[in-house]
Design a protein around this motif. Structure first.
Motif, PDB file in Angstrom:
ATOM      1  N   SER A 122      13.827  -1.593 -47.683  1.00 30.15           N
ATOM      2  CA  SER A 122      15.232  -1.189 -47.821  1.00 30.15           C
ATOM      3  C   SER A 122      15.383   0.301 -48.114  1.00 30.15           C
ATOM      4  O   SER A 122      16.448   0.876 -47.930  1.00 30.15           O
ATOM      5  N   HIS A 123      14.286   0.930 -48.542  1.00 29.70           N
ATOM      6  CA  HIS A 123      14.306   2.377 -48.821  1.00 29.70           C
ATOM      7  C   HIS A 123      13.647   3.098 -47.649  1.00 29.70           C
ATOM      8  O   HIS A 123      12.476   3.480 -47.702  1.00 29.70           O
ATOM      9  N   GLN A 124      14.412   3.290 -46.582  1.00 29.08           N
ATOM     10  CA  GLN A 124      13.859   3.838 -45.347  1.00 29.08           C
ATOM     11  C   GLN A 124      13.378   5.279 -45.482  1.00 29.08           C
ATOM     12  O   GLN A 124      12.480   5.710 -44.770  1.00 29.08           O
ATOM     13  N   HIS A 125      14.008   6.029 -46.372  1.00 25.29           N
ATOM     14  CA  HIS A 125      13.659   7.447 -46.512  1.00 25.29           C
ATOM     15  C   HIS A 125      12.496   7.676 -47.469  1.00 25.29           C
ATOM     16  O   HIS A 125      12.022   8.806 -47.599  1.00 25.29           O
ATOM     17  N   SER A 126      12.042   6.615 -48.162  1.00 27.13           N
ATOM     18  CA  SER A 126      11.005   6.770 -49.182  1.00 27.13           C
ATOM     19  C   SER A 126       9.647   6.301 -48.687  1.00 27.13           C
ATOM     20  O   SER A 126       9.552   5.496 -47.754  1.00 27.13           O
ATOM     21  N   HIS A 127       8.617   6.802 -49.317  1.00 28.18           N
ATOM     22  CA  HIS A 127       7.252   6.358 -49.023  1.00 28.18           C
ATOM     23  C   HIS A 127       6.461   6.421 -50.318  1.00 28.18           C
ATOM     24  O   HIS A 127       6.535   7.397 -51.058  1.00 28.18           O
ATOM     25  N   VAL A 128       5.687   5.375 -50.580  1.00 27.23           N
ATOM     26  CA  VAL A 128       4.994   5.279 -51.852  1.00 27.23           C
ATOM     27  C   VAL A 128       4.033   6.447 -52.080  1.00 27.23           C
ATOM     28  O   VAL A 128       3.938   6.978 -53.188  1.00 27.23           O
ATOM     29  N   TRP A 129       3.341   6.901 -51.007  1.00 27.92           N
ATOM     30  CA  TRP A 129       2.388   8.005 -51.185  1.00 27.92           C
ATOM     31  C   TRP A 129       3.113   9.334 -51.420  1.00 27.92           C
ATOM     32  O   TRP A 129       2.614  10.206 -52.141  1.00 27.92           O
ATOM     33  N   LEU A 139       7.421  15.738 -50.617  1.00 25.89           N
ATOM     34  CA  LEU A 139       8.775  15.742 -50.062  1.00 25.89           C
ATOM     35  C   LEU A 139       8.790  15.627 -48.548  1.00 25.89           C
ATOM     36  O   LEU A 139       9.833  15.319 -47.964  1.00 25.89           O
ATOM     37  N   SER A 140       7.653  15.852 -47.898  1.00 32.87           N
ATOM     38  CA  SER A 140       7.587  15.630 -46.454  1.00 32.87           C
ATOM     39  C   SER A 140       7.465  14.145 -46.132  1.00 32.87           C
ATOM     40  O   SER A 140       7.664  13.721 -44.999  1.00 32.87           O
ATOM     41  N   MET A 141       7.154  13.332 -47.171  1.00 28.72           N
ATOM     42  CA  MET A 141       6.947  11.900 -46.955  1.00 28.72           C
ATOM     43  C   MET A 141       7.968  11.010 -47.657  1.00 28.72           C
ATOM     44  O   MET A 141       8.016   9.812 -47.396  1.00 28.72           O
ATOM     45  N   THR A 142       8.738  11.569 -48.578  1.00 31.43           N
ATOM     46  CA  THR A 142       9.650  10.701 -49.331  1.00 31.43           C
ATOM     47  C   THR A 142      11.039  11.311 -49.401  1.00 31.43           C
ATOM     48  O   THR A 142      11.287  12.397 -48.871  1.00 31.43           O
ATOM     49  N   SER A 143      11.952  10.606 -50.065  1.00 32.12           N
ATOM     50  CA  SER A 143      13.346  11.046 -50.107  1.00 32.12           C
ATOM     51  C   SER A 143      13.568  12.067 -51.213  1.00 32.12           C
ATOM     52  O   SER A 143      12.878  12.052 -52.234  1.00 32.12           O
ATOM     53  N   PRO A 144      14.555  12.974 -51.031  1.00 31.14           N
ATOM     54  CA  PRO A 144      14.844  13.959 -52.083  1.00 31.14           C
ATOM     55  C   PRO A 144      15.345  13.303 -53.361  1.00 31.14           C
ATOM     56  O   PRO A 144      15.122  13.820 -54.456  1.00 31.14           O
TER      57      PRO A 144
END
Length: 320
Positions: free
Chosen positions: A160-167, A103-108
């Motif tokens: 397009s998903h600025q708040h997300s990260h694959v890891w 959750l520190s790297m991706t969106s809720p």
């Protein structure tokens, strides 16, 4: 008349006891849904993920000692001590590390949606351990749900998903795996002892293991910044999401099959999305909605047979 009155009272008590585990599951999943946006505020801007892992486990360990004020400590069989340590490492340490770093790297929103694959993982593990069997409907649901989950994970690589990260999404997927393994593998252990005993062992051991790794980050945390900008969410994620919902989850697991209890994860993304969008922490994308619906349909297919159990039979204590 007296006999019919007694029968009526017994039925009323039985109905109440039948629904108590489901009320507990409802509450714990509402609390977990609130975790996602609040963790997103705190991590990693104000608190390092490892500091939050260690800090929340220490607070939870202290909470787990409180029942000893009115409850005599339950003796644990020597053969079960290793199992309790294993449960502590899995649900206490590993799950916490995965969810904090994830959750520190991706969106809720992504995190809450990915977590809904827990029922699918419970089914898969149950089949692998010989506790359940595949049917055509279950296989179709499993493939559909997992495809949706993988799609959500991969959206973290999209610009397009600025708040997300694959890891970050992968970490949340691993968190779901740890939850499912605990629900299936340690269900018999949970049923054998008082809930407070299991949680005391799990979180005291987890706190001792995690504290050396998070102590440096705890010392270097900017507490003035937290007090000024993120006091409530920090106190919430430190004190509420771990002991209380896990107390309720373990209480429910004593009488509700793991696959049925995992149905309630449906609530988490709905509430997490509403809170996150309402607080301006994230945006809801059309493709995310589509992938979430695919997961829901897959989980729905898998759980169709289990849902009928709630209506036609009493919850039974299953030692799996």
């Amino acid at each position: 008349e007296m006999t019919s009155s007694l029968v009526g009272s017994e039925m009323c008590i039985r109905d109440r006891s039948r629904f108590k585990p489901h009320i507990a599951l409802l509450i714990c999943n509402i609390v977990w849904a609130m975790d996602y946006p609040f963790y997103n505020i705190v991590l990693p801007h104000y608190v390092h993920p490892m500091a939050m892992v260690a800090g929340s486990l220490v607070v939870t360990a202290l909470f787990s000692l409180v029942p000893l004020l009115w409850q005599k400590a339950e003796r644990v069989a020597r053969a079960d001590i290793r199992k309790l340590i294993g449960a502590a490492l899995l649900i206490g340490v590993l799950r916490k590390v995965f969810i904090m770093y994830g959750l520190s790297m991706t969106s809720p929103i992504d995190g809450s949606i990915i977590d809904t694959i827990v029922p699918l993982l419970v089914l898969l593990l149950s089949v692998l351990l010989g506790m359940d069997r595949f049917t055509e409907l279950k296989v179709a649901g499993l493939l559909l749900g997992m495809a949706g989950a993988v799609a959500v994970v991969l959206t973290g690589a999209s610009s397009s998903h600025q708040h997300s990260h694959v890891w970050g999404n992968v970490m949340i997927m691993l968190c779901a795996c740890a939850t499912a393994l605990y629900m299936v593998w340690f269900k018999a252990l949970v049923a054998r002892y008082r809930i407070t005993t299991v949680l005391r062992w799990v979180y005291c051991v987890a706190a001792v293991v995690a504290l050396p790794f998070g102590l440096k980050e705890i010392i270097h945390t900017d507490y003035a910044a937290i007090a000024g900008h993120a006091l409530f969410p920090t106190l919430f994620v430190l004190t509420v999401p771990t002991y209380l919902p896990n107390l309720m989850l373990n209480y429910a697991l004593k009488s509700v099959p793991a696959t049925v209890s995992s149905i309630y994860t449906y609530l988490q993304p709905v509430l997490a999305i509403a809170i996150s969008v309402g607080m301006g922490l994230d945006k809801l994308h059309a493709d995310t909605v589509v992938f979430a619906l695919v997961i829901f349909v897959g989980v729905g297919l898998v759980l169709r047979s289990y849902l009928s159990l709630i209506h036609i039979s009493e919850p039974t204590r299953l030692d799996v």
